[in-house]
Scaffold this motif. Structure first.
Motif, short mmCIF file in Angstrom:
data_model
loop_
_atom_site.label_atom_id
_atom_site.label_comp_id
_atom_site.label_asym_id
_atom_site.label_seq_id
_atom_site.Cartn_x
_atom_site.Cartn_y
_atom_site.Cartn_z
N LEU A 66 -5.03 -15.49 -20.51
CA LEU A 66 -4.77 -14.05 -20.29
C LEU A 66 -4.46 -13.94 -18.71
N LEU A 67 -3.35 -13.23 -18.59
CA LEU A 67 -2.94 -13.00 -17.01
C LEU A 67 -2.78 -11.54 -16.87
N THR A 68 -3.23 -11.18 -15.45
CA THR A 68 -3.31 -9.72 -15.37
C THR A 68 -2.79 -9.66 -14.01
N SER A 69 -2.39 -8.55 -13.58
CA SER A 69 -1.73 -8.07 -12.14
C SER A 69 -2.37 -6.91 -11.83
N SER A 70 -2.57 -6.54 -10.52
CA SER A 70 -3.02 -5.23 -9.95
C SER A 70 -2.06 -4.74 -9.15
N ASN A 71 -1.65 -3.37 -9.59
CA ASN A 71 -0.71 -2.66 -8.93
C ASN A 71 0.56 -3.40 -8.52
N ALA A 72 0.98 -4.11 -9.45
CA ALA A 72 2.38 -4.98 -9.16
C ALA A 72 3.50 -3.97 -8.81
N GLN A 73 3.60 -2.69 -9.35
CA GLN A 73 4.88 -2.07 -9.10
C GLN A 73 4.79 -1.47 -7.61
N TRP A 74 3.40 -1.81 -6.80
CA TRP A 74 3.52 -1.28 -5.44
C TRP A 74 3.51 -2.34 -4.44
N GLN A 75 2.39 -2.38 -3.63
CA GLN A 75 2.45 -3.18 -2.41
C GLN A 75 2.27 -4.71 -2.86
N ASN A 76 1.36 -5.05 -4.15
CA ASN A 76 0.82 -6.39 -4.20
C ASN A 76 1.86 -7.43 -4.89
N GLY A 77 3.02 -6.66 -5.09
CA GLY A 77 4.09 -7.77 -5.63
C GLY A 77 3.85 -8.08 -7.17
N ASP A 78 4.66 -8.99 -7.61
CA ASP A 78 4.54 -9.60 -9.17
C ASP A 78 3.96 -10.66 -9.28
N THR A 79 3.57 -11.21 -10.27
CA THR A 79 2.92 -12.54 -10.74
C THR A 79 3.69 -13.73 -10.15
N PHE A 82 -6.48 -15.86 -15.25
CA PHE A 82 -5.59 -15.81 -14.29
C PHE A 82 -5.50 -14.27 -13.75
N ILE A 83 -6.16 -13.91 -12.62
CA ILE A 83 -6.35 -12.55 -12.10
C ILE A 83 -5.39 -12.57 -10.86
N ASP A 84 -4.65 -11.65 -11.02
CA ASP A 84 -3.94 -11.15 -9.62
C ASP A 84 -3.13 -12.18 -8.67
N HIS A 85 -2.63 -13.44 -9.45
CA HIS A 85 -1.77 -14.25 -8.70
C HIS A 85 -0.62 -13.58 -8.40
N GLN A 86 -0.52 -12.90 -7.29
CA GLN A 86 0.83 -12.08 -7.11
C GLN A 86 1.47 -12.42 -5.72
N VAL A 87 2.72 -12.32 -5.49
CA VAL A 87 3.52 -12.98 -4.30
C VAL A 87 3.01 -12.32 -3.29
N GLY A 88 2.75 -10.97 -3.26
CA GLY A 88 2.41 -10.29 -2.07
C GLY A 88 0.82 -10.42 -1.73
N LEU A 89 -0.02 -10.55 -2.63
CA LEU A 89 -1.40 -11.06 -2.22
C LEU A 89 -1.71 -12.14 -1.71
N VAL A 90 -0.77 -13.14 -2.47
CA VAL A 90 -0.89 -14.56 -1.83
C VAL A 90 -0.87 -14.90 -0.45
N SER A 91 0.02 -13.82 0.24
CA SER A 91 0.37 -14.07 1.54
C SER A 91 -0.74 -13.78 2.46
N GLY A 92 -1.84 -12.94 2.17
CA GLY A 92 -2.87 -12.85 2.86
C GLY A 92 -4.06 -13.92 2.75
N ILE A 93 -4.03 -15.02 2.09
CA ILE A 93 -4.84 -16.05 1.78
C ILE A 93 -5.00 -16.84 3.26
N ARG A 94 -6.29 -17.13 3.50
CA ARG A 94 -6.66 -17.66 5.07
C ARG A 94 -7.32 -18.83 4.67
N ASP A 95 -8.02 -19.11 3.68
CA ASP A 95 -9.02 -19.98 3.65
C ASP A 95 -8.42 -21.56 3.21
N PHE A 96 -7.25 -21.71 3.06
CA PHE A 96 -6.60 -22.88 2.93
C PHE A 96 -5.81 -23.35 3.91
N THR A 97 -5.64 -24.81 4.00
CA THR A 97 -4.97 -25.11 5.30
C THR A 97 -3.34 -24.85 5.12
#
Length: 272
Positions: free
Chosen positions: A106-119, A67-82
């Motif tokens: 295995l779970l990983t996050s990217s820059n969770a402490q900054w703009q991308n938000g937590d898992t 599970f790669i970078d399923h983070q609250v900040g990044l999720v808000s940018g998804i545009r290919d789902f209804t």
């Protein structure tokens, strides 16, 4: 509903023989409940030598979920789902499938402490004891030394080399590690409906690129069915939750069936 708590999914997906209506001159053949999964007649090596496709499918015994970078900040940018609710629901369903079948994750996050938000909190709730590998700049998770070591250690410990991968974006979070792992000899299954994209263009390009490289694209509940393989297996009861709760199109079918029966006891054809 009490019935749903005690009956396995094997019954819910099978029409009881007692309820089957056979028209005159149109006999039915019901396969024995003792039957198990029948593998292809041709072995993998013989199929390769004949130039055929090898159906080396993922199973609960040979697979690892990433599970790669399923983070609250990044999720808000998804545009290919209804809707983001649809995407989030699929991610949660995929996580429940891994949990139900006791597949290592295995779970990983990217820059969770900054703009991308937590898992996503749902992932943390489903896997409360799993380590989250927090990358601090390296975009391709497989190129991050800490995460790579965690995966290699798991592969060495378990012998599993079939990798199911989902991520917040297909174009980066999923496709980059997928291409890297294919080069290193893994069989990789990107779950496209548990992964988003900034646009449909990104999703289409990423899927084409991964397919050409040898990845086998998958979807959440088709993958769940492939991993379960036979609804008579003991894991069917645990697998009821994701199919009922996160595939509403089928969950409503189940609920409608049991609501119509109310408290009436329906015999289970798989029990002696």
């Amino acid at each position: 509903m009490k019935n749903l708590k005690v009956l396995s999914l094997s019954f819910l997906l099978t029409v009881p023989a007692a309820l089957a209506q056979t028209a005159p001159g149109n006999p039915e053949v019901i396969s024995p409940v003792q039957d198990g999964v029948l593998l292809p007649e041709t072995g993998a090596q013989a199929a390769r030598e004949a130039g055929r496709f090898v159906y080396d499918k993922p199973t609960p015994e040979n697979t690892i979920f990433l599970f790669i970078d399923h983070q609250v900040g990044l999720v808000s940018g998804i545009r290919d789902f209804t809707s983001l609710a649809e995407y989030r629901n699929n991610v949660v369903g995929l996580a429940k499938i891994a949990k139900a079948l006791n597949i290592p994750v295995l779970l990983t996050s990217s820059n969770a402490q900054w703009q991308n938000g937590d898992t996503l909190p749902e992932l943390r709730q489903i896997f409360p004891n799993e380590t989250i590998y927090r990358r601090t700049g390296i975009i391709n998770a497989y190129e991050d030394p800490t995460f790579r070591k965690a995966l290699q250690d798991m592969v060495q410990k378990t012998g599993r080399r079939h990798i199911v991968i989902s991520g917040v974006t297909l174009g980066t979070c999923v496709s980059f590690p997928t291409l890297s792992m294919l080069q290193d000899g893994y069989r990789v299954y990107p779950v496209v409906d548990a992964s988003g994209a900034w646009s449909r263009y990104e999703a289409e390009v990423a899927m084409q690129r991964m397919t050409r490289a040898g990845a086998e694209l998958h979807s959440v509940f088709a993958l769940g069915a492939e991993l379960q393989a036979d609804w008579k297996k003991p894991s069917a009861t645990a697998m009821l939750a994701p199919f009922r709760e996160n595939l509403p199109e089928y969950g409503l079918v189940l609920d409608n069936f049991w609501n119509n029966y109310g408290q009436k006891v329906v015999p289970d054809p798989f029990k002696p």
